[in-house]
Motif scaffolding. Sequence first.
Motif, PDB file in Angstrom:
ATOM      1  N   ARG A   1      -4.940   7.121   6.923  1.00 59.75           N
ATOM      2  CA  ARG A   1      -5.875   7.037   5.592  1.00 59.75           C
ATOM      3  C   ARG A   1      -5.802   8.240   5.092  1.00 59.75           C
TER       4      ARG A   1
ATOM      5  N   MET B   1       2.564   0.423   6.100  1.00 60.65           N
ATOM      6  CA  MET B   1       3.657   0.713   5.686  1.00 60.65           C
ATOM      7  C   MET B   1       4.213   0.193   5.984  1.00 60.65           C
TER       8      MET B   1
ATOM      9  N   THR C   1       4.566  12.342   7.158  1.00 56.46           N
ATOM     10  CA  THR C   1       4.047  10.858   7.901  1.00 56.46           C
ATOM     11  C   THR C   1       5.226  10.083   7.633  1.00 56.46           C
TER      12      THR C   1
ATOM     13  N   THR D   1       1.165   1.865  10.792  1.00 55.07           N
ATOM     14  CA  THR D   1       0.490   1.879   9.776  1.00 55.07           C
ATOM     15  C   THR D   1       0.158   4.321  10.145  1.00 55.07           C
ATOM     16  N   TYR D   2       0.305   3.950   9.688  1.00 54.32           N
ATOM     17  CA  TYR D   2      -0.105   5.493   9.733  1.00 54.32           C
ATOM     18  C   TYR D   2      -2.410   6.322   9.111  1.00 54.32           C
TER      19      TYR D   2
ATOM     20  N   GLN E   1      -7.034   3.048   7.470  1.00 53.49           N
ATOM     21  CA  GLN E   1      -4.826   2.812   7.718  1.00 53.49           C
ATOM     22  C   GLN E   1      -4.638   2.271   7.242  1.00 53.49           C
ATOM     23  N   VAL E   2      -3.143   3.314   6.436  1.00 52.00           N
ATOM     24  CA  VAL E   2      -2.722   2.703   5.638  1.00 52.00           C
ATOM     25  C   VAL E   2      -1.625   1.602   5.882  1.00 52.00           C
TER      26      VAL E   2
ATOM     27  N   GLU F   1       0.464  -0.797  -0.196  1.00 53.38           N
ATOM     28  CA  GLU F   1       0.160  -0.206  -0.036  1.00 53.38           C
ATOM     29  C   GLU F   1       1.007   1.021   0.583  1.00 53.38           C
ATOM     30  N   PHE F   2       1.926   1.111   0.495  1.00 57.32           N
ATOM     31  CA  PHE F   2       3.173   2.604   0.429  1.00 57.32           C
ATOM     32  C   PHE F   2       3.482   2.254  -0.605  1.00 57.32           C
TER      33      PHE F   2
ATOM     34  N   ASP G   1      -2.465  10.430   4.026  1.00 57.91           N
ATOM     35  CA  ASP G   1      -1.680  10.241   3.025  1.00 57.91           C
ATOM     36  C   ASP G   1      -1.289  11.400   1.570  1.00 57.91           C
TER      37      ASP G   1
END
Length: 224
Positions: free
Chosen positions: A134, A190, A142, A131-132, A187-188, A75-76, A137
Amino acid sequence: MDFDAVIRGRRSIRGYLPKSVPRALIEEILTLAMRAPSSMNTQPWNFHVITGAPLDRIRAGNTERTLAGVPHSREFRTGQPFAGAHRDRQVGVAKQLFGAMGIARDDAARRHDWVLRGFRQFDAPVCVIITYDRVLDGSDDTPFDCGAVTNALVNAAWSRGLGAVINSQGIMQSPVVREHAGIPDDQVIMKAIALGWPDESFPANAVVSERKPLEEAAVFVGFE
C-alpha cells in the motif's frame, strides 16, 4: 516447451478439472514468474495462493453479495468503461466465448450464470491473488510491474501444463477476499488469477482470442 510455443499456444482457461495442484509446482511457477522486470527492482508484488475450504468461502461470499446487489468494492482503480475499438474487442471475445458455449444472445439465464462463474474464480482449484504494498499506492510504475509478473506467471503455468485466466470479478467483493485469504491492510488487492489443470472438454477453453495486426500496433522510425 520453448518460448515461442508457450507464447503462441497459451489461452485463457475458464474450465478446470477437479484435480488439485501440488504446492511445489505452484512455488516453482511463482519463482520463475518473479524473474519479471520491475521499476528499479522494486518488486512490489505479493501472492496469496488459496485453495480448498478458504477458496470455497471466497466463492460463496462473492456470489452471495453479488446476487444480493452489494456494490463492488474493488480496491484497484477501474477507470472508465471501454469505448471504440477497445469496446469492440471486448464484445468480440464475448461473442467468441458465448458462441463456443452455445449461449444465445437472448438466453439471459445462461449469460448471467457465465458472469457468476467469474465471481466463483471459474471453479478453478487454485486462486492466486496479486497484491502490492500500500505504501506504493498511486505509483504508475507499480501496476505496470504487477502486470509484468502476472504475464510471467500465466506463461510459466502454461509451460508446465497448467491453465490460468486473469480475472477481476473474483476480487470485486474485496472484504470477502481479504478476510478468507488473510490479506493484511498494508496491501492493496489488484487482480485474481484462476489456476488449474485445463478441462479439454470445456468448449470455451478452445477459444483463441483475436489479435490486432502488427501494422496497427507498431510504428517503426529510422528503419530503411
